[in-house]
Design a protein around this motif. Structure first.
Motif, short mmCIF file in Angstrom:
data_model
loop_
_atom_site.label_atom_id
_atom_site.label_comp_id
_atom_site.label_asym_id
_atom_site.label_seq_id
_atom_site.Cartn_x
_atom_site.Cartn_y
_atom_site.Cartn_z
N HIS A 5 0.82 -1.21 0.00
CA HIS A 5 0.00 0.00 0.00
C HIS A 5 0.86 1.26 0.00
O HIS A 5 0.39 2.35 -0.34
CB HIS A 5 -0.94 0.00 1.21
CG HIS A 5 -0.22 0.10 2.52
ND1 HIS A 5 0.40 -0.98 3.14
CD2 HIS A 5 -0.02 1.17 3.34
CE1 HIS A 5 0.95 -0.58 4.28
NE2 HIS A 5 0.71 0.70 4.42
N LYS A 6 2.15 1.10 0.35
CA LYS A 6 3.06 2.25 0.36
C LYS A 6 3.69 2.49 -1.01
O LYS A 6 4.36 3.50 -1.21
CB LYS A 6 4.17 2.03 1.40
CG LYS A 6 3.66 2.02 2.83
CD LYS A 6 4.81 1.84 3.81
CE LYS A 6 4.33 1.84 5.25
NZ LYS A 6 5.46 1.64 6.21
N GLY A 7 3.50 1.52 -1.93
CA GLY A 7 4.05 1.71 -3.26
C GLY A 7 5.22 0.83 -3.61
O GLY A 7 5.75 0.88 -4.73
N ALA A 8 5.68 -0.01 -2.65
CA ALA A 8 6.78 -0.94 -2.94
C ALA A 8 6.27 -2.01 -3.90
O ALA A 8 5.10 -2.40 -3.86
CB ALA A 8 7.27 -1.58 -1.65
N GLY A 9 7.16 -2.49 -4.78
CA GLY A 9 6.72 -3.49 -5.75
C GLY A 9 7.85 -4.35 -6.28
O GLY A 9 9.03 -4.09 -6.04
N GLY A 10 7.46 -5.41 -6.99
CA GLY A 10 8.43 -6.30 -7.61
C GLY A 10 8.95 -7.37 -6.68
O GLY A 10 8.51 -7.50 -5.54
N LEU A 65 17.12 1.18 -11.68
CA LEU A 65 15.93 0.60 -12.31
C LEU A 65 15.03 1.68 -12.89
O LEU A 65 14.89 2.76 -12.31
CB LEU A 65 15.15 -0.23 -11.29
CG LEU A 65 15.86 -1.45 -10.69
CD1 LEU A 65 14.95 -2.13 -9.68
CD2 LEU A 65 16.29 -2.43 -11.77
N LYS A 66 14.41 1.37 -14.00
CA LYS A 66 13.44 2.28 -14.60
C LYS A 66 12.05 1.99 -14.01
O LYS A 66 11.58 0.86 -14.02
CB LYS A 66 13.38 2.09 -16.11
CG LYS A 66 14.64 2.52 -16.84
CD LYS A 66 14.50 2.29 -18.33
CE LYS A 66 15.77 2.69 -19.08
NZ LYS A 66 15.64 2.42 -20.54
N VAL A 67 11.44 3.03 -13.48
CA VAL A 67 10.08 2.92 -12.94
C VAL A 67 9.31 4.15 -13.38
O VAL A 67 9.54 5.26 -12.89
CB VAL A 67 10.08 2.82 -11.39
CG1 VAL A 67 8.65 2.67 -10.88
CG2 VAL A 67 10.94 1.67 -10.91
N ASN A 68 8.41 3.94 -14.33
CA ASN A 68 7.57 5.05 -14.80
C ASN A 68 6.24 4.49 -15.30
O ASN A 68 5.93 3.31 -15.06
CB ASN A 68 8.29 5.84 -15.91
CG ASN A 68 8.75 4.96 -17.06
OD1 ASN A 68 7.97 4.15 -17.58
ND2 ASN A 68 10.02 5.12 -17.46
N ASP A 71 8.36 -0.82 -15.59
CA ASP A 71 8.63 -1.05 -14.15
C ASP A 71 9.61 -2.21 -14.04
O ASP A 71 9.23 -3.38 -14.03
CB ASP A 71 7.34 -1.36 -13.40
CG ASP A 71 7.55 -1.39 -11.89
OD1 ASP A 71 8.73 -1.41 -11.45
OD2 ASP A 71 6.55 -1.40 -11.15
N GLU A 72 10.89 -1.87 -13.98
CA GLU A 72 11.92 -2.90 -13.94
C GLU A 72 12.05 -3.57 -12.58
O GLU A 72 12.85 -4.50 -12.42
CB GLU A 72 13.26 -2.29 -14.37
CG GLU A 72 13.29 -1.95 -15.85
CD GLU A 72 14.63 -1.43 -16.32
OE1 GLU A 72 14.88 -1.48 -17.55
OE2 GLU A 72 15.43 -0.95 -15.48
N ARG A 73 11.26 -3.15 -11.62
CA ARG A 73 11.22 -3.87 -10.35
C ARG A 73 10.68 -5.28 -10.56
O ARG A 73 10.94 -6.18 -9.76
CB ARG A 73 10.35 -3.12 -9.34
CG ARG A 73 10.89 -1.76 -8.94
CD ARG A 73 9.95 -1.04 -7.98
NE ARG A 73 8.65 -0.77 -8.61
CZ ARG A 73 7.61 -0.23 -7.97
NH1 ARG A 73 7.72 0.08 -6.68
NH2 ARG A 73 6.48 0.00 -8.60
N LYS A 74 9.92 -5.46 -11.65
CA LYS A 74 9.34 -6.75 -11.97
C LYS A 74 10.25 -7.60 -12.86
O LYS A 74 9.90 -8.73 -13.21
CB LYS A 74 7.98 -6.56 -12.66
CG LYS A 74 6.95 -5.86 -11.78
CD LYS A 74 5.64 -5.66 -12.49
CE LYS A 74 4.62 -4.95 -11.61
NZ LYS A 74 3.32 -4.75 -12.32
#
Length: 250
Positions: free
Chosen positions: A139-144, A158-161, A165-168
């Protein structure tokens, strides 16, 4: 008179014989099932006694994180570990899925971490963070896989836009996590504190250390999630490395 006495004696003798017959175990139908249950129970206890997990002192004293001993002589530390070892055991359905994903991803993570000089135990972080499911987000926006916040992800390459979303991305995010962990070690010089800082953030952990005048993770008073974080990593490690001890059956 004699006949009456003989009849009386015969009746008493018959009653005694019948009583003996009724009280005596009747071979297979009564004795063996009970004996079988007892034998099975004894065998089960004997087998459980062989488990290192039940040799409490020896088992808990052997636990490590990032090649450092865990202070399980502390009752609170031991109790907390027991709690999470039970939580991640194979009595929980999700542990089977966790084990399957671990087989697929952990060797690759370990190889990348090693190239950065990161202890292998850190490969269990993405299991604790996301269950190795890149679709998970907080819920705070962390991902991957490694549950990076967008700002931290960008900071470590990492690219995140809105489009990417390179967190994935498993490989890219793992390299980014290794760079982040290495920078945290340069800051704290202790791998257990590095794990805590990964969860709560370096600035917050430094503030706790400064205010409490302690730099031992196991003695610091931290928020609930961070205070349990290293225990979770150790527990996941133990369950994955010793699945049969924790209820895994082929």
């Amino acid at each position: 008179m004699i006949k009456k006495r003989v009849l009386c004696f015969s009746a008493i003798l018959s009653i005694m014989v019948l009583s003996k017959l009724q009280s005596r175990p009747q071979g297979i139908s009564i004795e063996n099932p009970y004996k079988q249950i007892m034998l099975e129970h004894a065998a089960r206890l004997k087998e459980e006694a062989k488990s290192p997990r039940n040799n409490s002192k020896a088992y808990f004293s052997s636990l490590t994180f990032a090649e450092a001993s865990v202070p399980t002589e502390d009752v609170k530390v031991k109790s907390k570990l027991s709690q999470y070892l039970a939580k991640f055991s194979f009595k929980k359905v999700r542990s089977h899925e966790m084990h399957n994903r671990a087989d697929k991803y952990l060797p690759k993570i370990a190889k990348i971490l090693k190239s950065y000089g990161i202890p292998e135990d850190f490969k269990y972080i993405p299991i604790v963070e996301s269950g190795l499911d890149p679709r998970v987000s907080s819920h705070k926006g962390a991902g991957g896989y490694w549950q990076f916040m967008p700002t931290t992800a960008r900071l470590y390459g990492l690219k995140v836009n809105g489009n990417v979303d390179e967190r994935k991305d498993f490989i890219k995010s793992t390299h980014a996590a290794a760079r982040y962990l290495k920078s945290l070690y340069e800051e704290f010089g202790d791998w257990t504190l590095v794990a805590a800082a990964y969860n709560v953030g370096g600035g917050s952990l430094k503030s706790s250390i400064r205010n409490q005048k302690k730099d031992d993770y196991y003695k610091l008073r931290l928020n609930g999630e961070t205070a349990s974080y290293v225990y979770k990593i150790i527990s996941v490690k133990e369950v994955i490395e010793n699945p049969r001890m924790y209820g895994y059956k082929i």
